[in-house]
Write a protein that holds these residues in place. Structure first.
Motif, PDB file in Angstrom:
ATOM      1  N   UNK A 148       0.882  -1.162   0.000  1.00 50.46           N
ATOM      2  CA  UNK A 148       0.000   0.000   0.000  1.00 50.46           C
ATOM      3  C   UNK A 148       0.921   1.213   0.000  1.00 50.46           C
ATOM      4  N   UNK A 149       0.862   1.984  -1.080  1.00 50.99           N
ATOM      5  CA  UNK A 149       1.794   3.091  -1.252  1.00 50.99           C
ATOM      6  C   UNK A 149       1.259   4.399  -0.674  1.00 50.99           C
ATOM      7  N   UNK A 150       2.196   5.176  -0.125  1.00 49.50           N
ATOM      8  CA  UNK A 150       1.934   6.572   0.153  1.00 49.50           C
ATOM      9  C   UNK A 150       2.172   7.368  -1.119  1.00 49.50           C
ATOM     10  N   UNK A 194       6.397  -2.400 -11.219  1.00 48.48           N
ATOM     11  CA  UNK A 194       7.027  -1.972  -9.978  1.00 48.48           C
ATOM     12  C   UNK A 194       7.768  -0.656 -10.068  1.00 48.48           C
ATOM     13  N   UNK A 195       7.254   0.288 -10.868  1.00 44.58           N
ATOM     14  CA  UNK A 195       7.987   1.544 -11.088  1.00 44.58           C
ATOM     15  C   UNK A 195       8.047   2.421  -9.846  1.00 44.58           C
ATOM     16  N   UNK A 196       7.231   2.162  -8.833  1.00 48.77           N
ATOM     17  CA  UNK A 196       7.221   3.018  -7.651  1.00 48.77           C
ATOM     18  C   UNK A 196       8.139   2.538  -6.534  1.00 48.77           C
ATOM     19  N   UNK A 197       8.663   1.343  -6.640  1.00 47.31           N
ATOM     20  CA  UNK A 197       9.559   0.854  -5.601  1.00 47.31           C
ATOM     21  C   UNK A 197      10.781   1.769  -5.515  1.00 47.31           C
ATOM     22  N   UNK A 198      10.957   2.355  -4.352  1.00 43.76           N
ATOM     23  CA  UNK A 198      12.041   3.321  -4.160  1.00 43.76           C
ATOM     24  C   UNK A 198      11.628   4.746  -4.447  1.00 43.76           C
ATOM     25  N   UNK A 199      10.462   4.952  -5.058  1.00 50.63           N
ATOM     26  CA  UNK A 199       9.971   6.296  -5.365  1.00 50.63           C
ATOM     27  C   UNK A 199       8.793   6.708  -4.488  1.00 50.63           C
ATOM     28  N   UNK A 200       8.168   5.739  -3.840  1.00 51.45           N
ATOM     29  CA  UNK A 200       7.015   6.020  -2.987  1.00 51.45           C
ATOM     30  C   UNK A 200       7.139   5.206  -1.708  1.00 51.45           C
ATOM     31  N   UNK A 201       6.775   5.777  -0.570  1.00 46.79           N
ATOM     32  CA  UNK A 201       6.852   5.015   0.677  1.00 46.79           C
ATOM     33  C   UNK A 201       5.832   3.884   0.696  1.00 46.79           C
ATOM     34  N   UNK A 202       6.226   2.747   1.210  1.00 44.18           N
ATOM     35  CA  UNK A 202       5.303   1.636   1.414  1.00 44.18           C
ATOM     36  C   UNK A 202       4.799   1.728   2.852  1.00 44.18           C
ATOM     37  N   UNK A 203       3.515   2.007   3.015  1.00 43.78           N
ATOM     38  CA  UNK A 203       2.946   2.170   4.351  1.00 43.78           C
ATOM     39  C   UNK A 203       2.805   0.835   5.064  1.00 43.78           C
ATOM     40  N   UNK A 234      -6.044   5.935   4.829  1.00 46.71           N
ATOM     41  CA  UNK A 234      -6.973   6.907   4.270  1.00 46.71           C
ATOM     42  C   UNK A 234      -6.490   7.405   2.912  1.00 46.71           C
ATOM     43  N   UNK A 235      -7.432   7.651   2.018  1.00 44.80           N
ATOM     44  CA  UNK A 235      -7.121   8.196   0.695  1.00 44.80           C
ATOM     45  C   UNK A 235      -6.283   9.468   0.820  1.00 44.80           C
ATOM     46  N   UNK A 236      -5.199   9.542   0.065  1.00 39.88           N
ATOM     47  CA  UNK A 236      -4.383  10.747   0.024  1.00 39.88           C
ATOM     48  C   UNK A 236      -4.464  11.425  -1.339  1.00 39.88           C
ATOM     49  N   UNK A 292      -1.511   7.536   6.531  1.00 36.34           N
ATOM     50  CA  UNK A 292      -1.887   6.946   7.816  1.00 36.34           C
ATOM     51  C   UNK A 292      -2.577   8.008   8.666  1.00 36.34           C
ATOM     52  N   UNK A 293      -3.632   7.616   9.345  1.00 39.10           N
ATOM     53  CA  UNK A 293      -4.376   8.532  10.195  1.00 39.10           C
ATOM     54  C   UNK A 293      -4.510   7.934  11.593  1.00 39.10           C
TER      55      UNK A 293
END
Length: 398
Positions: A148-150, A194-203, A234-236, A292-293
């Motif tokens: 689940x990406x941030x 997997x283009x977001x690995x390393x570019x987006x935080x994994x929550x 929560x949706x960001x 995260x909330x």
């Protein structure tokens, strides 16, 4: 964003069209003021339970926005202080738990009532959403392989209102590639490549990819960790790609009959056809990023959603944080644990417009938040019924 400005205004308009930006509503608006003789019969199937809580959340939003914020009801416009008076006056009255006659007389005397013009049929289409529960882990390990990406670091939003008042409220989501503003990665690139690995935080990492897909559709949920903790997700934001219904795809491909279509039927089909999951998911290029909330779930105006009392609408069409009244159908659940519906019954209740949704566009759509639990999942998964939507606002002279 300076780099995006190199596109020029003509290029921005073209990009807006390609991105599916909604056209501004017609001048007369999607809400029509009613003569008191045309008012619906006001009654509430929840006996006002939860409506005070819901309106209190809307009041928090109204007291945060600038006083001159405009709330459009058809051709009429009201400011935030007037909206606050509308909600507070209504709250004070329903605290008395009035009967139908007293409620109707109160609204007739003190409120203007607006009816949505609806969709092509002249009526609303009501659907539902709920808060799903998932199993997850803070670390990637066997059984927990789906992130689940941030929000990604290269996600950019271009506000078109900076270029023209006619485009106020319209935004384009994308990223900068070299000196060009381009659409953001689609679902296939994110999950398949997997283009977001390393570019987006994994929550958090979750176990079930189907549950993750539906989490993105619902917009928020709770993840129960393997160490016993619980995360409010929560949706960001989103990748800005258009939402496409996989339910419609499965109907067209004769996988599920239209009369049987529901979230539960989609889930059952995916679970029994794992080889088709990736193709079916990629039909919907839209992708949601989360935060995260401490609490929740929250709607688009940061109001904590109230089960049965919060609705999602198109905020470019309808006023947010308003008092609304809906009439439609609700399910009576089948045998406990079956996840089905035994019958549908008519209902009406007061709600507040506190949320938005990727598929909730135009004057003919509204999404009712059912809460969490088995009945909420059943109701959200099966509701797709016509109905009516009204908005109430205090008469200026009142």
């Amino acid at each position: 964003m300076k780099t995006a400005a190199r596109l020029g205004f003509g290029g921005l308009l073209l990009l807006c069209l390609l991105a599916g930006c909604a056209a501004p509503p017609p001048p007369e608006g999607p809400l029509v003021v009613l003569d008191p003789s045309s008012f619906p019969e006001f009654s509430d199937d929840m006996a006002f339970e939860g409506i005070t809580e819901s309106l209190s959340e809307s009041l928090k939003y109204l007291k945060r926005v600038p006083a001159d914020t405009a709330f459009r009801f058809g051709s009429d416009v009201y400011d935030a202080p007037h909206m606050i008076r509308s909600l507070e006056r209504f709250q004070a009255f329903i605290a008395k738990r009035p009967d139908r006659s007293a409620l109707s007389n109160f609204i007739r005397s003190h409120y203007r009532v607006y009816r949505s013009v609806g969709g092509d049929t002249g009526r609303m289409l009501f659907t539902g959403y709920y808060e799903p529960f998932l199993q997850g882990s803070l670390s990637r390990k066997a059984g927990y392989a789906h992130p689940i990406y941030g929000p990604p670091e290269d996600l950019a939003v271009l506000d078109l209102s900076d270029f023209s008042e006619k485009l106020a409220g319209h935004k384009i989501v994308g990223r900068v590639a070299g000196k060009t503003f381009v659409p953001y990665h689609d679902r296939n690139e994110i999950d398949g490549e997997g283009v977001l690995l390393g570019k987006a935080p994994v929550l958090v990492w979750v176990a079930d990819p189907v549950a993750l897909f539906f989490l993105q559709i619902q917009g928020s949920g709770k993840v129960f960790l393997d160490d016993g903790d619980v995360l409010n997700i929560h949706y960001h934001s989103s990748n800005g790609r258009p939402y496409r219904s996989i339910g419609n795809l499965l109907i067209r491909e004769n996988k599920i009959p239209q009369a049987e279509m529901s979230m539960q039927r989609i889930r059952a089909y995916l679970n029994t056809h794992p080889g088709e999951v990736e193709r079916i998911f990629n039909y919907n290029p839209s992708y949601v990023f989360f935060s995260l909330e401490k609490d929740g779930p929250y709607g688009a105006i940061r109001a904590k959603l109230t089960p049965g009392r919060s609705i999602a609408v198109d905020r470019s069409v309808f006023p947010m944080a308003g008092i609304a009244f809906i009439q439609s159908q609700k399910p009576v659940a089948a045998t406990k644990g079956a996840g089905g519906v035994s019958k549908w019954v008519s209902f009406s209740r007061f709600v507040s417009s506190q949320d938005t949704g990727g598929a909730i566009k135009g004057p003919g759509r509204a999404d009712l938040f059912w809460g969490s639990g088995s009945y909420a999942e059943t109701a959200a998964g099966h509701l797709k019924h016509p109905g009516e939507l009204y908005f109430l606002v205090l008469k200026p002279e009142a």
